[in-house]
Scaffold this motif. Structure first.
Motif, short mmCIF file in Angstrom:
data_model
loop_
_atom_site.label_atom_id
_atom_site.label_comp_id
_atom_site.label_asym_id
_atom_site.label_seq_id
_atom_site.Cartn_x
_atom_site.Cartn_y
_atom_site.Cartn_z
N GLY B 106 62.22 19.23 28.35
CA GLY B 106 63.27 18.31 27.94
C GLY B 106 63.09 17.75 26.55
O GLY B 106 62.87 16.56 26.38
N LEU B 281 66.27 28.02 35.75
CA LEU B 281 65.84 27.03 34.76
C LEU B 281 64.38 26.65 34.98
O LEU B 281 63.61 26.48 34.04
CB LEU B 281 66.75 25.81 34.86
N ILE B 292 64.21 23.46 26.44
CA ILE B 292 65.57 23.83 26.80
C ILE B 292 66.46 22.81 26.11
O ILE B 292 66.46 21.63 26.47
CB ILE B 292 65.76 23.83 28.32
N TYR B 294 69.97 22.93 25.46
CA TYR B 294 71.30 22.67 26.02
C TYR B 294 71.47 23.38 27.35
O TYR B 294 70.87 24.43 27.59
CB TYR B 294 72.39 23.17 25.06
N ILE B 295 72.31 22.80 28.19
CA ILE B 295 72.77 23.53 29.37
C ILE B 295 74.29 23.55 29.34
O ILE B 295 74.93 22.58 28.93
CB ILE B 295 72.25 22.91 30.69
N GLU B 306 73.20 18.23 26.26
CA GLU B 306 71.77 18.21 25.98
C GLU B 306 71.04 18.19 27.30
O GLU B 306 71.45 17.52 28.24
CB GLU B 306 71.42 16.95 25.16
N PHE B 307 69.96 18.94 27.37
CA PHE B 307 69.23 19.01 28.62
C PHE B 307 68.29 17.83 28.76
O PHE B 307 67.46 17.57 27.88
CB PHE B 307 68.43 20.31 28.70
N TYR B 312 68.54 16.18 35.28
CA TYR B 312 68.74 17.45 35.96
C TYR B 312 68.15 17.41 37.37
O TYR B 312 68.79 17.77 38.35
CB TYR B 312 68.11 18.58 35.14
#
Lengths: 450, 321
Positions: B106, B281, B292, B294-295, B306-307, B312
């Protein structure tokens, strides 16, 4: 593709071969390995369970336990089950409807629908001598229609004009109507990619299907797809009466578990395999061959077919005549040979289909790089016709010029000339003493010939 | 007063965004989260059967054999040590396990204001959603007040240039392009010159999708990177690899090859919404150690997010259950 799966299964079975007999114990271990291998290959969990269960039942039966080579017998069971799971034979397209035969394409975003439409259009035109019209009902993705227009132009099939202000149903029915008016044989309808959980979009494609009543409805799926491929396939299969599946991007190193899963849940045959970016990179799907590939038995059949299709028979005849007359090979012949190889999908594609090739070290396989062939061809292209006919005259300054012209080094030119001399010598031996003498000369240098 | 107001509205906005993420990841939650939640809630005995069911739930969500094994082994070990008294304890352990895996990933993309133009090179295999991701990213960056420029480096696929141009028009961002078939490295070069001349903050360079196993195509990608670095030694500042969440374990192989070729520095994971596939992921975060960035959870521009690791995990395994 499927490399790693066959690798794993082979490793497992190698261990099994070591044991004399199959016991309850090593059977459980083997099946666990098979399970892990299939899971790592992205075969869906429920499919893996069903598969392993079937293999276990058959393996526990007489055919394996009473076999003198239980390892071999188990491989055969796994092979048979794989073939069975992927469908028993390649199903060709059904185009026997009253023309125009309509083929509808459906699938998730990025599966490769548009590319597949173009490839199939080309295949139908060149192999089956059909007149083809393609149309795009993808009014969502920017420039999707434009993409199909350009591809249609490249593969020389007719394109039906559409634009994003029309409805997908309107475009599809318009295309079929146009094909009927022009008396064309086949219409291929591309659609927008959609998520199988998107109800509105699924209804849209149902409406398209209802409006044009296609004779074939093909589900396009990425061979790299993961566990969710099963859900997607199931949903599309429930929404549309699918008639077949196209598995795309099979030229990567994906283990292709999606192929097994999709087939298992839809029961619909996988009809084609997309194997590259070139417009002709679409192959019929043969389950036996893929199962063989999984188990490292090679895919010699497609290789032979490929050779028959791509070899330029006139050129071969020319070369044979030339050799008969006692004339030597020249560099133009050499180049023809390389180009021939490239038309057959290049060295790496050939290698992939050869039995046992997957046991070569990965580094060696990567060496079988088609850029090598390209480089050799570039070097020969940078020679004058005179030099190609008489390579002997290529000395220092000519070598430098050729190297410069082809963007290579003088050493590369030397290497090419050396390879050519070797081949020439071999051909001479062939002429003088026939095949036997040539093989005698090669003995010791190649394994398996002594 | 004004400040507290804007704080409140920011908070509302945040909850709104989270609700949307939760909604978008509902299916992942159903397969992974609720699957696990149900397993661990109904007062089931903590035994091998339960562990097998948890394993299956993880595998079905594309978590992958290796990462799944890691999580299961941890549970098994704790079970043996009698650390787990009831199912909710197992749930907490598992949730912590997931968080431990995704947290290091993240790390959002921070574009320093001093670096100008900031060059983002976008790479990936065919059909993962590179161009769409670029379009959305450009739109968001522009909305945040940056001067953005796009380079149509996919000169191979038919109409890829047009596709990017449409995004350029939609977002009001200039697109540097040549014709299809042009040299992609030359497009990148032109774009860098243009970006410097026009005082652009962020230049995003698209590239053609390619299978990571084709060394010729990967060499071409390396060349694009080299050319970019020739113009500006520090560029590309970010090599963003786009991965399709629908991809199974092959995503790891893709990542490995692209990393070796062009030194990937961040990941955008697209098409994460609506379906059961969020688990890859975890495999990516675990095995790559890369951020990571972006999702992608939907079609809207705002659905490229933005991740945030915790968010999440909260979306798929809620904390308070």
């Amino acid at each position: 593709m499927f490399d790693n799966l066959s690798q794993r299964l082979q490793d497992t079975f190698k261990r099994l071969r070591g044991h004399g007999r199959l016991t309850e114990d090593n059977m459980r271990e083997t099946l666990r390995e098979v399970r892990v291998a299939l899971l790592e290959a992205d075969v869906a969990v429920p499919v893996v369970k069903a598969f392993v269960e079937r293999v276990r039942e058959r393996a526990a039966g007489q055919e394996v336990l009473t076999s003198l080579t239980p390892g071999q017998a188990l491989i055969k069971v796994v092979y048979d089950e794989l073939v069975e799971l992927m469908g028993s034979a390649n199903d060709a397209l059904n185009l026997s409807a009253r023309p125009p035969a309509v083929i509808l394409f459906a699938g998730l975003q990025g599966a490769g629908k548009t590319t597949t439409v173009a490839k199939l259009g080309r295949r139908l035109r060149t192999r089956d001598h059909k007149s083809v019209l393609v149309a795009s009902a993808d009014i969502y993705r920017p420039a999707a229609i434009e993409q199909l227009r350009k591809l249609a132009e490249a593969v020389e099939v007719e394109f039906f004009e559409s634009n994003p202000r029309q409805t997908p149903v309107g475009i599809a029915t318009g295309a079929v109507e146009a094909a009927r008016r022009k008396v064309l044989d086949v219409v291929l309808i591309d659609t927008a990619g959609r998520l199988h959980v998107d109800d509105a979009m699924m209804q849209e494609i149902q409406a398209v299907h209802a409006a044009i009543q296609p004779v074939e409805t093909l589900f396009v799926v990425d061979s790299m797809a993961g566990q969710d491929a099963v859900n997607a396939a199931q949903a599309f299969n429930a929404a549309l009466p699918l008639t077949g599946v196209v598995l795309t991007k099979a030229d990567g190193d994906a283990r292709g578990g999606a192929a097994l899963s999709v087939r298992h849940v839809t029961g619909k045959p996988i009809k084609f395999l997309g194997v590259g970016e070139a417009p002709d990179a679409l192959e019929p799907f043969h389950p036996e061959r893929i199962a063989s590939r999984i188990l490292g038995m090679g895919d010699v059949l497609s290789l032979v077919e490929e050779a028959q299709r791509t070899v330029d028979h006139a050129k071969v005849e020319q070369l044979t005549q030339k050799l008969k007359k006692g004339k030597g090979l020249d560099l133009e012949d050499f180049r023809d040979q390389m180009l021939q190889m490239q038309r057959m999908g290049g060295l790496s594609s050939l290698l992939e289909k050869l039995p046992g090739a997957d046991q070569l070290p990965a580094a060696a396989r990567e060496q079988a790089d088609d850029s090598q062939i390209k480089r050799l061809v570039a070097i020969i292209n940078s020679m004058t016709p005179e030099e190609r006919r008489n390579p002997d005259i290529i000395r220092g300054s000519r070598k430098r010029r050729i190297a410069g012209g082809s963007g290579t080094q003088v050493q590369d030119v030397n290497r090419l000339l050396k390879q050519f001399t070797q081949m020439e010598r071999m051909m001479k031996q062939l002429r003088k003493g026939g095949l036997q003498r040539m093989l005698a000369g090669m003995r010791g240098r190649m394994p398996g010939l002594s | 007063m004004i400040e507290s107001n804007s704080n409140a509205s920011a908070a509302t906005k945040r909850t709104g965004l989270f609700a949307r993420l939760k909604e978008k990841l509902a299916a992942t939650r159903r397969t992974l989260g609720e699957g696990l939640g149900d397993l661990l809630r109904v007062g089931r005995a903590l035994d091998q059967d339960l562990l097998d069911d948890i394993e299956t739930a993880l595998l079905r969500a594309d978590v992958g054999v290796e990462t799944t094994r890691l999580l299961i082994d941890d549970l098994t070990a704790r079970l043996k040590r009698k650390e787990l008294n009831d199912a909710s304890a197992a749930y907490r352990v598992l949730r912590q396990g997931l968080l431990g895996i995704v947290q290091p990933a993240g790390r959002p993309l921070i574009i320093p204001s001093g670096t100008k133009p900031y060059i983002i090179m976008v790479v990936g295999v065919n059909g993962v959603g590179k161009t769409t991701t670029i379009g959305k990213l450009a739109s968001q960056l522009k909305a945040s007040g940056r001067r953005v420029m796009l380079a149509a480096g996919d000169t191979f696929r038919a109409a890829a240039v047009e596709q990017l141009k449409v995004w350029g028009e939609r977002t009001g961002v200039p697109v540097i392009a040549q014709h299809t078939g042009a040299d992609a490295a030359a497009v990148a070069h032109d774009a860098m010159t243009a970006a410097a001349a026009r005082d652009v903050d962020v230049l995003i360079i698209d590239t053609a999708g390619r299978q990571h196993t084709h060394s010729g195509l990967m060499d071409e990608l390396k060349k694009i990177r080299r050319v970019i670095a020739k113009v500006d030694g520090a560029a590309p500042h970010e090599v963003l690899m786009v991965l399709d969440a629908g991809t199974g374990q092959n995503a790891l192989s893709q990542l490995e090859h692209f990393r070796a070729a062009v030194d990937v520095t961040g990941i955008a994971l697209t098409k994460l919404d609506g379906t059961a596939k969020g688990g890859v992921l975890l495999a990516i975060a675990k095995k790559s150690g890369l951020p990571i960035r972006y999702i992608g959870v939907g079609e809207d521009v705002g659905d490229l997010r933005e991740f945030e690791a915790e968010e999440y995990v909260d979306a798929i395994l809620p904390k308070n259950e």
